[in-house]
Design a protein around this motif. Structure first.
Motif, short mmCIF file in Angstrom:
data_model
loop_
_atom_site.label_atom_id
_atom_site.label_comp_id
_atom_site.label_asym_id
_atom_site.label_seq_id
_atom_site.Cartn_x
_atom_site.Cartn_y
_atom_site.Cartn_z
N PRO A 36 17.58 8.78 121.29
CA PRO A 36 16.33 9.29 120.71
C PRO A 36 16.52 10.68 120.12
O PRO A 36 17.39 11.45 120.54
N ASP A 37 15.68 11.00 119.14
CA ASP A 37 15.69 12.33 118.55
C ASP A 37 14.87 13.31 119.38
O ASP A 37 15.14 14.52 119.36
N VAL A 38 13.87 12.79 120.08
CA VAL A 38 12.94 13.61 120.85
C VAL A 38 12.55 12.84 122.10
O VAL A 38 12.46 11.61 122.08
N VAL A 39 12.33 13.55 123.20
CA VAL A 39 11.77 12.96 124.41
C VAL A 39 10.43 13.62 124.70
O VAL A 39 10.31 14.85 124.63
N VAL A 40 9.43 12.81 125.02
CA VAL A 40 8.10 13.28 125.37
C VAL A 40 7.76 12.78 126.77
O VAL A 40 7.97 11.59 127.08
N ILE A 41 7.24 13.66 127.62
CA ILE A 41 6.83 13.29 128.98
C ILE A 41 5.34 13.55 129.09
O ILE A 41 4.88 14.69 128.96
N VAL A 68 13.00 18.19 124.57
CA VAL A 68 12.08 17.53 125.51
C VAL A 68 10.77 18.30 125.51
O VAL A 68 10.75 19.52 125.68
N TYR A 69 9.67 17.58 125.32
CA TYR A 69 8.34 18.19 125.28
C TYR A 69 7.48 17.57 126.37
O TYR A 69 7.51 16.35 126.58
N GLY A 89 6.83 23.82 121.18
CA GLY A 89 6.20 23.42 119.93
C GLY A 89 5.63 24.57 119.13
O GLY A 89 6.01 25.73 119.29
N ARG A 90 4.68 24.22 118.26
CA ARG A 90 4.04 25.18 117.36
C ARG A 90 2.53 25.12 117.54
O ARG A 90 2.00 24.21 118.14
N LEU A 109 1.10 15.50 118.05
CA LEU A 109 0.07 16.37 118.60
C LEU A 109 0.02 16.15 120.10
O LEU A 109 -0.30 15.06 120.57
N MET A 110 0.35 17.18 120.84
CA MET A 110 0.47 17.10 122.29
C MET A 110 -0.80 17.68 122.91
O MET A 110 -1.08 18.87 122.77
#
Length: 278
Positions: A36-41, A68-69, A89-90, A109-110
């Protein structure tokens, strides 16, 4: 673009169950044929929200080479989680762990649905306005919205009583913005999907175990524990966004079924899972 989502790790002081689940999830990601390019939890990173739990949680993620976000769930302590992982993030919303991530062709959008002192979730006017503003500023960018509490009823009364309090207001915002391709949550320890305000909403299974409820008894919570899993959100130009459920299982062989021209009969083993190259 591949986004791996896992959820509800529940790292707990004095217990190895959550630790084993996270170790298996990290190993599973590293063994995928395409990283994966990104991991989100999506929340419930720890069970008790203690500093030692967060230290262990973050330590377990260190083998991952990609960003990882994280966002909080109802078991989390917002400030301790933020202190552990740092600013992410931003365009962060002050006072919350709510921010944007630019992931190649996708925008993430987190959302922070934590309501301290309650297992239910909340998106207060401040958080909802932030969401409206972020969606309005990029109407042509394919967007995924991540949150802990799902914005819909699951039919399981115990979970619905601790669901998202502001679901109607949230849904009205999503309905106004056609670029939202997916709303992805956690919380219920099961993979659920449904139509939602012009898009698709899904929940991610837990990496500890996922639950298969007894649908005959919605007022009770009688479940069969099923194997852990995560979601892989895959964006391909010309195809769009696909969401795969990826069971977290021991390493297995990689089998080639089609060589780009023909189906292979019989299929051939390409490599052991997790070994890059051929």
């Amino acid at each position: 673009m591949i986004i791996a989502q896992f959820s509800d790790t529940h790292i707990k002081d004095g217990s190895e169950e959550g630790v084993a689940g996270m170790q298996a999830a990290v190993a599973h990601i590293l063994q995928l044929p395409a990283l994966p390019d990104v991991v989100v939890i999506t929340g419930d990173c720890t069970d008790g929200g203690t500093a030692t739990e967060y230290a262990r949680f973050w330590e377990l993620l260190q083998p991952l080479p990609m960003p990882v976000y994280v966002i909080p769930g109802n078991h989390d302590h917002r400030q301790r989680l933020h202190d552990t992982v740092g600013a992410q993030g931003r365009q962060p919303l002050p006072g919350f762990m709510q921010y944007t991530v630019e992931a190649g062709p996708l925008r993430l959008l987190m959302l922070d649905t934590l309501l301290p002192g309650s297992d239910a979730g909340e998106l207060c006017p401040q958080r909802l306005q932030w969401l409206e503003d972020r969606l309005a500023e990029a109407p042509d960018k394919t967007t995924l919205v991540f949150m802990h509490h799902p914005p819909f009823r699951t039919g399981q009364a115990p979970f619905d009583r601790i669901g998202l309090r502001d679901a109607a207001a949230f849904g009205a915002i999503i309905a106004r913005h056609a670029q939202v391709e997916r709303v992805a949550a956690g919380h219920v320890h099961a993979g659920v999907q449904r139509r939602f305000q012009g898009t698709v909403a899904v929940t991610c299974p837990s990496v500890m175990h996922q639950l298969l409820p007894d649908f005959r008894q919605p007022e009770r919570l009688i479940v069969a524990t099923e194997p852990p899993a995560m979601l892989l959100h895959v964006w391909q130009e010309g195809i769009g966004l696909l969401t795969y459920t990826s069971p977290i299982a021991p390493p297995s062989a990689i089998i080639e079924l089609h060589n780009g021209t023909d189906w292979l009969t019989p299929p051939r083993e390409v490599r052991a899972r997790g070994i890059q190259g051929q």
